[in-house]
Design a protein around this motif. Sequence first.
Motif, PDB file in Angstrom:
ATOM      1  N   SER A 292      57.730   4.711   5.754  1.00 44.56           N
ATOM      2  CA  SER A 292      58.562   5.098   6.901  1.00 44.56           C
ATOM      3  C   SER A 292      59.489   6.263   6.556  1.00 44.56           C
ATOM      4  O   SER A 292      59.974   6.944   7.448  1.00 44.56           O
ATOM      5  N   LYS A 293      59.706   6.490   5.268  1.00 43.16           N
ATOM      6  CA  LYS A 293      60.518   7.636   4.842  1.00 43.16           C
ATOM      7  C   LYS A 293      59.622   8.848   4.682  1.00 43.16           C
ATOM      8  O   LYS A 293      58.550   8.753   4.067  1.00 43.16           O
ATOM      9  N   PRO A 294      60.041   9.982   5.178  1.00 43.27           N
ATOM     10  CA  PRO A 294      59.191  11.176   5.040  1.00 43.27           C
ATOM     11  C   PRO A 294      59.066  11.621   3.587  1.00 43.27           C
ATOM     12  O   PRO A 294      59.946  11.384   2.768  1.00 43.27           O
ATOM     13  N   GLY A 295      57.924  12.252   3.295  1.00 47.30           N
ATOM     14  CA  GLY A 295      57.736  12.865   1.985  1.00 47.30           C
ATOM     15  C   GLY A 295      57.252  11.954   0.885  1.00 47.30           C
ATOM     16  O   GLY A 295      57.231  12.342  -0.275  1.00 47.30           O
ATOM     17  N   ARG A 296      56.822  10.740   1.253  1.00 47.83           N
ATOM     18  CA  ARG A 296      56.361   9.801   0.224  1.00 47.83           C
ATOM     19  C   ARG A 296      55.345   8.826   0.783  1.00 47.83           C
ATOM     20  O   ARG A 296      55.297   8.582   1.980  1.00 47.83           O
ATOM     21  N   GLY A 297      54.550   8.264  -0.104  1.00 46.76           N
ATOM     22  CA  GLY A 297      53.560   7.280   0.290  1.00 46.76           C
ATOM     23  C   GLY A 297      53.276   6.322  -0.846  1.00 46.76           C
ATOM     24  O   GLY A 297      53.609   6.584  -2.002  1.00 46.76           O
ATOM     25  N   ILE A 298      52.683   5.201  -0.515  1.00 47.48           N
ATOM     26  CA  ILE A 298      52.352   4.165  -1.497  1.00 47.48           C
ATOM     27  C   ILE A 298      50.862   4.220  -1.794  1.00 47.48           C
ATOM     28  O   ILE A 298      50.038   4.260  -0.885  1.00 47.48           O
ATOM     29  N   VAL A 299      50.547   4.221  -3.076  1.00 47.84           N
ATOM     30  CA  VAL A 299      49.170   4.243  -3.553  1.00 47.84           C
ATOM     31  C   VAL A 299      48.947   2.988  -4.390  1.00 47.84           C
ATOM     32  O   VAL A 299      49.779   2.635  -5.222  1.00 47.84           O
ATOM     33  N   HIS A 300      47.826   2.306  -4.149  1.00 48.44           N
ATOM     34  CA  HIS A 300      47.446   1.162  -4.973  1.00 48.44           C
ATOM     35  C   HIS A 300      46.310   1.563  -5.899  1.00 48.44           C
ATOM     36  O   HIS A 300      45.346   2.210  -5.473  1.00 48.44           O
ATOM     37  N   GLU A 301      46.447   1.157  -7.155  1.00 49.26           N
ATOM     38  CA  GLU A 301      45.453   1.435  -8.191  1.00 49.26           C
ATOM     39  C   GLU A 301      44.960   0.105  -8.756  1.00 49.26           C
ATOM     40  O   GLU A 301      45.745  -0.841  -8.862  1.00 49.26           O
ATOM     41  N   MET A 302      43.719   0.043  -9.121  1.00 51.13           N
ATOM     42  CA  MET A 302      43.182  -1.082  -9.877  1.00 51.13           C
ATOM     43  C   MET A 302      42.947  -0.577 -11.286  1.00 51.13           C
ATOM     44  O   MET A 302      42.272   0.441 -11.482  1.00 51.13           O
TER      45      MET A 302
END
Length: 155
Positions: free
Chosen positions: A116-126
């Motif tokens: 919801s905050k601009p300029g960032r995102g969540i990435v999931h790694e295995m």
Amino acid sequence: MNRQDIYFEDAEPGTRYTSETHLVTAEDIARFCELTRDHHPLHTDAQYARTRGFPGVIAHGLYGLALMEGLKTSLGLYENSSIASLGWDDVRFVRAVVAGDRVHVAFEFVDKRPTSKPGRGIVHEMLYLINQHGQIVIQARHASLLACRASTTCA
């Protein structure tokens, strides 16, 4: 390794990376014992470890997990794009890491979403820690908060 930073937009599910190999030594394990104050005989006494079915002293599971992060970091993928680690899930210590093992990390992006905050995102790694026999010794899912290339939105 010297790779280009991966930003949120660059993290494509299915993309895989592999680290270089690291030799786990009894000295590494002993230093982790000192650092964490965990001196269980499985980690300090080869004869005791053998009575429990291991060929010698074994590394703490948390040592292996920390090593996974270090080997991933050594790839240089997040030097300028990482904001934070959001945590580890589904951690499984599948096999013991024994002094003398040569291990590497293999990981892949499994999904991502903007925040919801601009300029960032969540990435999931295995991630998988793999020994010299090609066996998975630790596996875990990791969530990372990454910056976007564009400061206002993530695609």
